[in-house]
Write a protein that holds these residues in place. Structure first.
Motif, PDB file in Angstrom:
ATOM      1  N   VAL A  73      -8.438   5.920   1.515  1.00 57.91           N
ATOM      2  CA  VAL A  73      -8.434   7.260   2.098  1.00 57.91           C
ATOM      3  C   VAL A  73      -7.869   8.231   1.081  1.00 57.91           C
ATOM      4  CG1 VAL A  73      -7.550   8.712   3.960  1.00 57.91           C
ATOM      5  CG2 VAL A  73      -8.116   6.327   4.425  1.00 57.91           C
ATOM      6  N   GLU A  74      -8.590   9.324   0.831  1.00 56.30           N
ATOM      7  CA  GLU A  74      -8.110  10.400  -0.031  1.00 56.30           C
ATOM      8  C   GLU A  74      -7.571  11.504   0.866  1.00 56.30           C
ATOM      9  OE1 GLU A  74      -8.128  10.345  -3.326  1.00 56.30           O
ATOM     10  OE2 GLU A  74      -9.396   8.588  -3.720  1.00 56.30           O
ATOM     11  N   PHE A  80      -4.714   6.577  -0.664  1.00 58.35           N
ATOM     12  CA  PHE A  80      -4.102   5.539   0.159  1.00 58.35           C
ATOM     13  C   PHE A  80      -5.042   4.340   0.196  1.00 58.35           C
ATOM     14  CE2 PHE A  80      -2.531   9.602   1.497  1.00 58.35           C
ATOM     15  CZ  PHE A  80      -1.184   9.404   1.799  1.00 58.35           C
ATOM     16  N   ALA A  81      -4.506   3.143  -0.017  1.00 49.94           N
ATOM     17  CA  ALA A  81      -5.334   1.943  -0.034  1.00 49.94           C
ATOM     18  C   ALA A  81      -6.025   1.723   1.311  1.00 49.94           C
ATOM     19  CB  ALA A  81      -4.494   0.719  -0.392  1.00 49.94           C
ATOM     20  N   HIS A  82      -5.390   2.159   2.361  1.00 47.64           N
ATOM     21  CA  HIS A  82      -5.952   2.103   3.715  1.00 47.64           C
ATOM     22  C   HIS A  82      -5.132   3.053   4.590  1.00 47.64           C
ATOM     23  CE1 HIS A  82      -2.507  -0.441   4.666  1.00 47.64           C
ATOM     24  NE2 HIS A  82      -2.850  -1.254   3.676  1.00 47.64           N
ATOM     25  N   ARG A  83      -5.364   3.036   5.896  1.00 46.25           N
ATOM     26  CA  ARG A  83      -4.780   4.044   6.776  1.00 46.25           C
ATOM     27  C   ARG A  83      -3.377   3.722   7.276  1.00 46.25           C
ATOM     28  NH1 ARG A  83      -9.000   7.333   8.194  1.00 46.25           N
ATOM     29  NH2 ARG A  83     -11.064   6.403   7.921  1.00 46.25           N
ATOM     30  N   ALA A 334      -6.400  11.075  14.193  1.00 44.15           N
ATOM     31  CA  ALA A 334      -5.450  10.787  13.116  1.00 44.15           C
ATOM     32  C   ALA A 334      -6.185  10.311  11.866  1.00 44.15           C
ATOM     33  CB  ALA A 334      -4.451   9.724  13.558  1.00 44.15           C
ATOM     34  N   ASP A 335      -5.703  10.754  10.716  1.00 41.22           N
ATOM     35  CA  ASP A 335      -6.245  10.310   9.441  1.00 41.22           C
ATOM     36  C   ASP A 335      -5.509   9.076   8.929  1.00 41.22           C
ATOM     37  OD1 ASP A 335      -8.102  12.704   8.703  1.00 41.22           O
ATOM     38  OD2 ASP A 335      -6.234  13.622   9.340  1.00 41.22           O
TER      39      ASP A 335
END
Length: 364
Positions: A73-74, A80-83, A334-335
Motif C-alpha cells: 500500500v502506498e 507499507f508491505a501490507h495493511r 479504512a486504508d
C-alpha cells in the motif's frame, strides 16, 4: 470483500490459524496467570529480545509469524508491505520496533508518548473482561517521556534495525494545563524530528483529564495547525468513538482545514455497550477506556462516517479480533488497520489472518 485474498496469502492464513490455536492453548493460559499489566510488559520485553535475535526470527518464520505476503500500500508518501499494523498503546516507549517487524506487522505506531516522563494512573489500571473479549485500561499515558523514545528510535535507525514505517502517537503531559497543551505537543514534535515516519495527535484518550476537550473546534484547530506547521512528516489525528455524528463532522472538518494528512478512527470508548452479562458488574465498576470485541461495530461505523466526510487516508482501529474484522474495516473505508486487544486474545497469528483477509481489498 470486493476481491478474494491472493493465492500467496492463503498459506499465511493457514499458518496464522495454527499459530492462533497454539497461542490460545499454550501461551495465553500461562500469560493470564499474571496481572494484566505485568503480562503486557512481559510481552513487550519478549518482542524486544526476539527482534534482536536472528535465531528467534528464524523460529518465528517457521511458525508462520514472519512477515506475511500481502498487497503493498502506498500511503502518506510511505510504502507499507501490507495493511496491518500495531496500534499505539502496546509499545509506549519504543522498545520493540525490530521485534514487531519480525512478528509480521507492516507498520507500528509507538506511544502514546508525552513531552514529560510520567508514571500514569495508580495501579491496578488494566483489566481483562474475558467473557467479552475486551480490556479496560486507565493507564494515563504512562511512559518514559519523548526524549527516551527518541533515543531508542535514533539508535535503532542508526543500526539499520527499522525496516517498516514507524509512527509515533503524541499526547499531552498530565501536569500541563489544557490551555498550554499546544506547546506541550510541540515539544514532542521537536524531539522526534527526523525519527518518525508520521505523527499521530492523540486528543481522544479518556484517561487524561481534559484531553478530550481538545477535540472541540477551537482548541483542535489551534493544536493541529501548530503541529502540522512544525512537523517534518505527515500528521494524523486520532478521534474517539464516543463523538456524536455532528461532533465528528466538525472535528474532521477542522482537521482538513488544518492540513492534517489522515484520520485514525478510533480510540477506546467510555461506553459499556456490548459487554457480556458475565462481565457487566466489573465493567461498570472499573473506570477507563474499553477496547476489544464490544467496540468492533462502533469502530466500523465511525470509519464509515469519516470516509463519507473526507478522502483523507484513514487508519481503522478498534475491535479487530479476527481477519474478517480487519476486512470489514477496509470495506468501511479504512486504508490501513491496526491491532491491539485482538492480539491479547488471538495472539500473533492474528497478524497473518488479517493480512490474508485484507489482501486485494478495496485499494488493492
Amino acid at each position: 470483500m470486493s476481491m478474494p485474498p491472493t493465492s500467496a496469502a492463503v498459506p499465511r492464513r493457514v499458518l496464522g490459524t495454527v499459530s492462533t490455536t497454539a497461542y490460545r492453548r499454550l501461551v495465553r493460559p500461562a500469560a493470564w496467570r499474571l496481572d494484566a499489566e505485568r503480562a503486557h510488559h512481559g510481552t513487550v520485553t519478549a518482542v524486544d529480545l526476539m527482534g534482536r535475535s536472528a535465531l528467534t526470527r528464524g523460529l518465528l518464520a517457521a511458525g508462520g509469524a514472519a512477515v506475511p505476503r500481502g498487497e503493498p500500500v502506498e500511503l502518506l508518501g510511505l510504502r507499507f508491505a501490507h495493511r496491518i499494523g500495531l496500534a499505539a498503546g502496546m509499545d509506549k516507549d519504543g522498545r520493540g520496533v525490530p521485534g514487531w517487524g519480525a512478528l509480521g506487522f507492516g507498520h507500528v505506531e509507538l506511544g502514546t508518548v508525552t513531552a514529560r516522563p510520567q508514571p500514569g494512573n495508580p495501579r491496578p489500571r488494566l483489566v481483562r473482561l474475558t467473557s467479552s473479549g475486551a480490556v479496560i485500561n486507565r493507564m494515563g499515558f504512562n511512559n518514559e517521556g519523548v526524549e527516551a523514545l527518541a533515543t531508542r528510535l535514533r539508535a535503532d535507525r542508526a543500526a539499520g534495525r527499522v525496516r517498516l514505517p514507524v509512527g509515533v502517537s503524541i499526547g499531552k503531559s498530565k501536569v500541563t494545563p489544557v490551555e498550554e497543551a499546544t506547546e506541550d505537543y510541540l515539544a514532542s514534535v521537536r524531539a522526534l524530528e527526523g525519527l518518525a515516519d508520521y505523527l499521530a495527535v492523540n486528543v481522544s484518550s479518556p484517561n487524561t483529564p481534559g484531553l478530550r476537550s481538545l477535540q472541540d473546534a477551537g482548541p483542535l484547530a489551534e493544536l493541529l495547525t501548530a503541529v502540522v506547521g512544525a512537523a517534518d512528516v505527515p500528521v494524523l489525528v486520532k478521534v474517539a468513538p464516543d463523538l456524536t455524528a455532528p461532533a465528528l463532522e466538525q472535528a474532521v472538518g477542522v482537521a482538513v482545514d488544518a492540513g492534517v494528512r489522515g484520520v485514525i478512527a478510533t480510540n477506546t470508548t467510555l461506553s459499556r455497550d456490548g459487554v457480556d452479562p458475565r462481565d457487566r458488574a466489573v465493567a461498570q465498576a472499573e473506570g477507563g477506556g474499553l477496547s476489544g470485541a464490544p467496540l468492533t461495530l462502533r469502530a466500523r461505523e465511525v470509519v464509515g462516517q469519516v470516509r463519507r466526510l473526507t478522502d483523507l487516508p484513514i487508519i481503522g482501529v478498534g475491535g479487530v479480533m479476527t481477519g474478517a474484522d480487519a476486512a470489514a474495516l477496509v470495506d468501511a473505508g479504512a486504508d490501513l488497520v491496526q491491532l491491539y486487544t485482538g492480539l491479547v486474545y488471538a495472539g500473533p497469528g492474528l497478524v497473518a489472518d488479517a493480512v490474508a483477509a485484507t489482501s486485494g481489498a478495496r485499494w488493492g
